[in-house]
Design a protein around this motif. Structure first.
Motif, PDB file in Angstrom:
ATOM      1  N   ILE A  57      47.810  37.295  38.121  1.00 36.71           N
ATOM      2  CA  ILE A  57      46.474  37.427  37.545  1.00 36.71           C
ATOM      3  C   ILE A  57      45.415  37.240  38.618  1.00 36.71           C
ATOM      4  N   GLY A  58      45.721  36.389  39.610  1.00 38.02           N
ATOM      5  CA  GLY A  58      44.734  36.062  40.633  1.00 38.02           C
ATOM      6  C   GLY A  58      44.414  37.227  41.554  1.00 38.02           C
ATOM      7  N   ARG A  59      45.430  38.078  41.794  1.00 39.73           N
ATOM      8  CA  ARG A  59      45.204  39.184  42.731  1.00 39.73           C
ATOM      9  C   ARG A  59      44.085  40.127  42.270  1.00 39.73           C
ATOM     10  N   PRO A  60      44.127  40.654  41.044  1.00 39.41           N
ATOM     11  CA  PRO A  60      42.994  41.511  40.638  1.00 39.41           C
ATOM     12  C   PRO A  60      41.673  40.764  40.598  1.00 39.41           C
ATOM     13  N   VAL A  61      41.708  39.459  40.268  1.00 41.06           N
ATOM     14  CA  VAL A  61      40.461  38.682  40.270  1.00 41.06           C
ATOM     15  C   VAL A  61      39.860  38.713  41.663  1.00 41.06           C
ATOM     16  N   GLN A  62      40.698  38.423  42.673  1.00 40.99           N
ATOM     17  CA  GLN A  62      40.225  38.391  44.048  1.00 40.99           C
ATOM     18  C   GLN A  62      39.839  39.793  44.523  1.00 40.99           C
ATOM     19  N   PHE A  63      40.666  40.760  44.138  1.00 41.02           N
ATOM     20  CA  PHE A  63      40.482  42.127  44.613  1.00 41.02           C
ATOM     21  C   PHE A  63      39.179  42.720  44.127  1.00 41.02           C
ATOM     22  N   TYR A  64      38.856  42.489  42.872  1.00 44.01           N
ATOM     23  CA  TYR A  64      37.668  43.131  42.305  1.00 44.01           C
ATOM     24  C   TYR A  64      36.414  42.271  42.396  1.00 44.01           C
ATOM     25  N   THR A  65      36.560  40.954  42.244  1.00 42.34           N
ATOM     26  CA  THR A  65      35.363  40.126  42.199  1.00 42.34           C
ATOM     27  C   THR A  65      35.152  39.341  43.480  1.00 42.34           C
ATOM     28  N   GLY A  66      36.183  39.322  44.364  1.00 40.96           N
ATOM     29  CA  GLY A  66      36.017  38.642  45.639  1.00 40.96           C
ATOM     30  C   GLY A  66      36.076  37.130  45.556  1.00 40.96           C
ATOM     31  N   LEU A  67      36.453  36.584  44.410  1.00 41.50           N
ATOM     32  CA  LEU A  67      36.550  35.129  44.299  1.00 41.50           C
ATOM     33  C   LEU A  67      37.778  34.639  45.069  1.00 41.50           C
TER      34      LEU A  67
ATOM     35  N   ARG B 239      38.639  31.201  42.329  1.00 43.64           N
ATOM     36  CA  ARG B 239      39.642  32.123  41.814  1.00 43.64           C
ATOM     37  C   ARG B 239      40.552  31.388  40.833  1.00 43.64           C
ATOM     38  N   ARG B 240      40.948  30.187  41.215  1.00 44.71           N
ATOM     39  CA  ARG B 240      41.830  29.396  40.369  1.00 44.71           C
ATOM     40  C   ARG B 240      41.158  29.141  39.013  1.00 44.71           C
ATOM     41  N   ARG B 241      39.864  28.858  39.039  1.00 45.88           N
ATOM     42  CA  ARG B 241      39.145  28.561  37.799  1.00 45.88           C
ATOM     43  C   ARG B 241      39.113  29.794  36.899  1.00 45.88           C
ATOM     44  N   ARG B 242      38.887  30.948  37.522  1.00 45.47           N
ATOM     45  CA  ARG B 242      38.828  32.193  36.744  1.00 45.47           C
ATOM     46  C   ARG B 242      40.206  32.516  36.145  1.00 45.47           C
TER      47      ARG B 242
ATOM     48  N   ASP C   1      42.494  30.343  35.357  1.00 42.68           N
ATOM     49  CA  ASP C   1      42.704  29.403  34.257  1.00 42.68           C
ATOM     50  C   ASP C   1      41.953  29.843  33.010  1.00 42.68           C
ATOM     51  N   GLU C   2      40.728  30.353  33.227  1.00 41.82           N
ATOM     52  CA  GLU C   2      39.944  30.874  32.105  1.00 41.82           C
ATOM     53  C   GLU C   2      40.694  31.996  31.385  1.00 41.82           C
ATOM     54  N   LEU C   3      41.231  32.908  32.204  1.00 45.03           N
ATOM     55  CA  LEU C   3      41.940  34.052  31.624  1.00 45.03           C
ATOM     56  C   LEU C   3      43.194  33.595  30.883  1.00 45.03           C
ATOM     57  N   LEU C   4      43.912  32.641  31.465  1.00 47.74           N
ATOM     58  CA  LEU C   4      45.119  32.124  30.805  1.00 47.74           C
ATOM     59  C   LEU C   4      44.756  31.489  29.469  1.00 47.74           C
ATOM     60  N   ALA C   5      43.636  30.762  29.461  1.00 48.50           N
ATOM     61  CA  ALA C   5      43.202  30.155  28.209  1.00 48.50           C
ATOM     62  C   ALA C   5      42.844  31.242  27.193  1.00 48.50           C
ATOM     63  N   GLU C   6      42.260  32.308  27.710  1.00 45.46           N
ATOM     64  CA  GLU C   6      41.875  33.430  26.853  1.00 45.46           C
ATOM     65  C   GLU C   6      43.073  34.041  26.136  1.00 45.46           C
ATOM     66  N   ILE C   7      44.225  34.131  26.837  1.00 49.81           N
ATOM     67  CA  ILE C   7      45.410  34.713  26.214  1.00 49.81           C
ATOM     68  C   ILE C   7      46.293  33.649  25.579  1.00 49.81           C
ATOM     69  N   GLU C   8      45.733  32.453  25.406  1.00 48.28           N
ATOM     70  CA  GLU C   8      46.419  31.375  24.682  1.00 48.28           C
ATOM     71  C   GLU C   8      47.688  30.893  25.367  1.00 48.28           C
ATOM     72  N   LEU C   9      47.643  30.821  26.693  1.00 52.62           N
ATOM     73  CA  LEU C   9      48.725  30.176  27.447  1.00 52.62           C
ATOM     74  C   LEU C   9      48.094  28.993  28.197  1.00 52.62           C
ATOM     75  N   GLU C  10      48.747  27.839  28.150  1.00 52.74           N
ATOM     76  CA  GLU C  10      48.207  26.637  28.777  1.00 52.74           C
ATOM     77  C   GLU C  10      48.247  26.776  30.302  1.00 52.74           C
TER      78      GLU C  10
ATOM     79  N   ILE D  43      50.592  24.648  32.622  1.00 49.55           N
ATOM     80  CA  ILE D  43      52.026  24.866  32.503  1.00 49.55           C
ATOM     81  C   ILE D  43      52.434  26.191  33.135  1.00 49.55           C
ATOM     82  N   TYR D  44      51.637  27.241  32.845  1.00 44.43           N
ATOM     83  CA  TYR D  44      52.117  28.582  33.175  1.00 44.43           C
ATOM     84  C   TYR D  44      51.654  29.093  34.532  1.00 44.43           C
ATOM     85  N   HIS D  45      50.680  28.438  35.152  1.00 41.27           N
ATOM     86  CA  HIS D  45      50.114  28.984  36.383  1.00 41.27           C
ATOM     87  C   HIS D  45      51.164  29.220  37.457  1.00 41.27           C
ATOM     88  N   ASP D  46      52.117  28.295  37.614  1.00 45.17           N
ATOM     89  CA  ASP D  46      53.084  28.403  38.708  1.00 45.17           C
ATOM     90  C   ASP D  46      54.436  28.950  38.266  1.00 45.17           C
TER      91      ASP D  46
END
Lengths: 550, 441
Positions: free
Chosen positions: A378-388, A393-396, A398-407, A410-413
């Motif tokens: 998930i982080g790659r397109p975030v960095q690729f398009y928004t430059g974070l 980037r990590r915060r964004r 996490d936001e997206l993971l929360a959006e799709i209802e995954l904690e 737990i799931y980041h790594d």
């Protein structure tokens, strides 16, 4: 029912499968009784152990699976302790198996009829010439086209539905007492499925064969089975005869299975006249090399709307998606985003144009790189398009993971292999969202998922549409999904748009003949549905046979 | 004629013994499935295995020669070593590496332990210099610091431990001195001492494996040979993979005319028999290099690497083609990612398993090619010790096998070193292939 002779008895069966180093339970103490000439439907989600149980009824376990305790008796023979020689005598002759993918189960190097007569010759039931004549007779009864010749073709020379029927004929070759059908129609289109269902039911009745029918599709099992057994994670939930089960399920889990298709979105107001669509497929004609696949396809997708593109495999619906993304530049016509024509080839589109249209794939397994963690995916397109980068980037992510209802914690790594099918599909959605697009193509996103999980994904997509104002192009062959999520429907056949319009109009008659056929081929939960349909239309006017007549 | 009769009789004994074995097994275990479903062939196999074991024990204790005993002892020592190596792996390291060692079969542990022993011998054949230790410390410490910042704690900790372990071993070996008792080009006045170290049979305890025709210690040359042959083979294989995998992935990703050009060039190279092609090029190279042995070795590395990279290219391209059709590659392309990202970040991580397995196999082939070239006289040049050259130099002793078996073993020592390494590498490769193919049992 009780006066019938008992054929298979399974008592208190425990099966275990090995994962890495430990044995995990797969089936926990299931009982099963099958009478002669009776069809038992086994249903449950993937991982419920239905295939394992079906195979155990043959006295067979897959590699890495063992019988912990319990008994399996077939016509008085104890299959758990039977010697390999005794089992060899039974399998193929008195017990047969029809696999999910006939294409993968036939040996591609031998003709159908040779594979058909292998078992009768091996078991000394028939001579080669007899068994070939019998095969042709069975092909006729299964209503395969051209029964005299079709057996002398190779597996790749016949279609998927015909292959599945040839496989059923093969299972029938020794007139077994029991056939295990393991999801025989799951991989088929609705119009093909209905033909296969009708012929399987027919032949099982004719020869009074007992069958165990494994599937996850309730509407299918309602047509086929006398009794239904529901499994959940290796435990039996309940068993009853089909009508009782459909009309009055006892357990909550069964009720939830039955209620899955009830999800319905509220109707949206009509699109304003003259509004610029987010995406317009403007009279597109496309070809693979010199083979034309799309003919003058033209439709619009408006902001915040879902357009369902419906059709059989080979109808060009995925090709239309490839044209929109630029993977297949169209021969004629163009793709317009918000009224502006896009470069036809994705390589000539700039970053911002690429960002606008995202895609979610059917098979989440192949859509996520198995060697990358969820955070990286998930982080790659975030960095690729928004430059974070770094913490932002990590915060964004996490936001997206929360959006799709995954904690997130737990799931980041985790790696994709450590997620379930539905969770993987959610990650696919998050990857698309990471680009902050206006438009997402959903290519059969729910067809590989169990019904309960699929419903969760549909609800998620609907919520995201409401909060982010996304537009979806929803490619599917499942009309139930269309009913629940679409605003507009486009029906495609042979690369042409046959009919299109708002959903309400599309599900009301009068239809184009093809739409009508598609709609009528979707199995319903009514156990008499197939019987009624056959009575109404006649055997030769359903499924592919009817498509060919058009 | 009598031999044929004996053979038939032996086969009859095996099959009959197998039948009796199965029957008694069935009776003893009340017809358990294992004995009940055992084919006669398998039962006979047990009997043949038993006979072979009895024969081996007989030879070992009563009628074998010294080298047979050494081989058996070596086998047991290596097996015990492998067992303890696996046990150690199960206790130390990260949870992932511990799990890896728990699932490892004995054969793979044997192979890995053998490779480690070879590597140890190769690295510490001569005296370790202070400069080497200093270099490792200078390179290693930043790696440790980097690991602390970017890896998971467990991985970072194990990297630190490995780093300090390596430095500690180097420091210990600095004080222990070289493993090889003599230099690889040191010439002693007595040539052709018979291996075995038994003065009664023409040996000498100071040279346990004897000396060659011009009086160099064979044991020392074997140990230095590990350094030269294995080291050069390793470098060559790495180079072959660098060339082959890069072009293979490039061809798989871009396809079209570039793929056609590279593939046809590779076809042409593959159409020429590898060894003859290598010989041809080496002849040209030796004319260029003149008397400069080191330069010729560099030429050899490049030549073998290029020839072998064609095979790597084929594999990398095939694996790559399977990966580029995946949806995640399509997603990356549609995102607008560049070629470098696609190849190194998306394709390469998914191709490591088959490439690693191929690396092991390819290493064996390269290693054998170098040995063959040295045997033919165009490979590693004297005075550098090399196993292939050693086999060639001592080859004529094999003629004495009938009346002086001790002397005939001289060329077999280097050949055995080659064989053992090849077997060890293949054990490890088999296991990796098994793991990457996802097979169970």
């Amino acid at each position: 029912m009780s006066e019938k002779e008992v054929l298979v008895t399974i008592r208190d069966l425990y099966l275990e499968g090995r994962t890495d180093e430990t044995w995990m339970p797969i089936i926990n103490g299931v009982d099963l009784t099958l009478h002669k000439g009776e069809v038992l439907g086994l249903i449950g989600e993937s991982g419920a152990g239905k295939s394992t149980l079906g195979l155990a009824a043959m006295g067979f376990t897959r590699d890495g699976v063992r019988i912990k305790k319990g008994s399996v008796e077939f016509d008085g023979i104890d299959l758990v302790n039977a010697s390999a020689a005794v089992k060899r005598g039974l399998l193929g002759k008195r017990i047969a198996y029809v696999a999910q993918s006939a294409a993968a189960s036939f040996n591609p190097a031998h003709k159908l009829i040779d594979q058909h007569s292998e078992a009768p010759i091996q078991h000394g039931v028939m001579a080669k010439s007899e068994s070939e004549a019998d095969g042709i007779e069975l092909y006729r009864r299964l209503r395969l086209p051209n029964p005299e010749q079709i057996g002398f073709r190779y597996p790749h020379q016949v279609s998927g539905g015909q292959l599945q029927r040839a496989m059923t004929a093969m299972a029938m070759s020794c007139r077994p007492d029991l056939i295990i059908f393991d999801e025989p129609t799951t991989a088929l289109d609705v119009t093909t499925q209905i033909e296969v269902l009708a012929s399987i039911r027919d032949i099982v009745e004719q020869f009074n064969t007992a069958a165990i029918y494994i599937t996850h599709d309730l509407a299918v099992v309602a047509q086929m089975a006398d009794n239904i057994k529901v499994l959940l994670k290796g435990d039996e939930v309940e068993e009853a005869d089909t009508r009782t089960m459909l009309a009055d399920p006892r357990e909550d889990y069964t009720k939830s299975l039955w209620a899955v298709r009830s999800f319905q979105r509220p109707k949206k107001p009509a699109v304003q006249k003259g509004a610029v669509p987010v995406v317009r497929v403007n009279h597109v004609t496309a070809a693979y090399g010199t083979t034309p696949v799309l003919f003058d396809v033209d439709f619009e997708i408006h902001e915040g709307r879902t357009v369902a593109v419906v059709g059989e495999s080979g109808s060009g619906k995925s090709t239309a998606a490839r044209c929109i993304t630029g993977l297949l530049p169209p021969k004629e016509g163009q793709i317009e985003f918000e009224g502006v024509a896009m470069p036809a080839d994705y390589r000539r589109r700039n970053k911002d144009q690429l960002r606008q249209a995202q895609m979610i794939y059917q098979m989440a397994d192949t859509a996520l790189n198995p060697r990358k963690t969820i955070g990286e995916i998930i982080g790659r397109p975030v960095q690729f398009y928004t430059g974070l980068t770094g913490n932002e980037r990590r915060r964004r992510v996490d936001e997206l993971l929360a959006e799709i209802e995954l904690e997130p914690s737990i799931y980041h790594d985790r790696l994709p292999s450590e997620l379930s099918g539905g969770q993987k599909q959610r990650v696919g959605i998050a990857r698309a969202l990471a680009a902050e697009p206006k438009f997402i193509i959903c290519d059969e996103v729910t067809s590989a998922l169990d019904q309960l999980v699929a419903e969760g994904i549909l609800k998620l997509l609907a919520r995201l549409q409401d909060t982010l104002g996304l537009s979806y192009m929803f490619i599917t062959h499942d009309l139930a999904t269309v009913k629940s999520i679409a605003d507009e429907v486009v029906v495609m056949k042979d690369g042409k748009v046959v009919e299109q319009g708002p959903k309400d109009e599309m599900f009301k008659p009068p239809h184009h003949a093809y739409t009508d056929l598609l709609l009528s081929s979707v199995p319903e939960m009514d156990p008499d549905w197939l019987t009624n349909l056959l009575a109404e239309r006649g055997v030769d006017n359903i499924g592919d046979a009817a498509v060919d007549k058009m | 004629m009598t031999y044929i009769l004996y053979l038939i009789l032996l086969a009859g004994v095996c099959v009959g013994g197998g039948w009796v074995f199965r029957q008694s097994g069935q009776m003893a275990t009340q017809n358990a499935p294992y004995f009940r479903d055992m084919p006669l062939g398998v039962a006979s196999g047990f009997v043949i295995g038993l006979l072979a074991l009895i024969g081996g024990i007989y030879l070992y204790f009563w009628n074998g020669n010294q080298f047979f005993r050494w081989a058996i002892q070596g086998f047991f020592i290596f097996s015990v070593l492998a067992y303890y190596f696996r046990l150690l792996g199960q206790q130390l390291g990260t949870s992932a590496s511990r799990k890896l060692f728990r699932q490892m079969p004995m054969t793979a542990a044997f192979g890995m332990a053998t490779i480690l022993v070879y590597a140890f011998l190769a690295i510490f054949a001569g005296q370790v210099s202070i400069a080497t230790i200093f270099l490792i410390a200078v390179v290693g410490l930043p790696l440790v610091i980097y690991a602390q910042a970017y890896f998971t704690t467990e991985a970072a900790r194990s990297i630190t431990w490995i780093m300090f372990g390596v430095i500690a071993i180097f420091i210990i070996m600095y004080f222990v001195g070289p493993i090889a008792p003599y230099g690889q080009d040191q010439i002693f006045p007595r040539a052709n001492i018979v291996p075995g170290g038994d003065p009664a049979l023409g040996g000498d305890p100071a040279f346990p494996l004897g000396t060659d025709q011009i009086g160099r210690d064979i044991l020392s040359r074997l140990i230095y040979g590990a350094q030269n042959t294995v080291g050069i083979a390793f470098v060559t294989t790495c180079l072959a993979f660098l060339i082959g995998a890069t072009f293979g992935f490039l061809a798989a990703t871009l396809q079209g005319w570039l793929d056609q050009i590279i593939s046809r060039v590779v076809d042409v190279l593959m159409a020429i028999p590898a060894l003859i092609f290598a010989l041809l090029l080496m002849t040209i190279a030796s004319a260029w290099a003149g008397s400069n042995g080191a330069l010729l070795t560099v030429y050899m590395i490049v030549i073998i690497a290029v020839i072998d990279s064609t095979r790597v290219y084929r594999l990398a391209r095939a694996v790559g083609l399977n990966i580029v059709v995946m949806d995640y590659i399509e997603a990356a392309k549609l995102r607008g990612e560049g070629l470098g990202y696609l190849i190194f970040r998306e394709i390469l991580p998914n191709a490591t398993a088959p490439l690693l397995a191929e690396f092991g196999l390819r290493f064996c082939f390269v290693f054998l090619t170098i040995a063959s070239l040295s045997f033919l006289g165009v490979g590693i040049q004297p005075p550098l010790a090399d196993w292939g050259t050693m086999v060639r130099d001592l080859a004529q002793f094999i003629n004495y096998a009938a009346f002086a078996p001790q002397a005939a073993t001289a060329p077999l020592l280097a050949a055995g070193a080659i064989a053992l390494l090849t077997v060890a590498v293949n054990f490890v490769v088999d296991w990796m292939l098994h793991k990457s193919s996802g097979l169970k049992e």
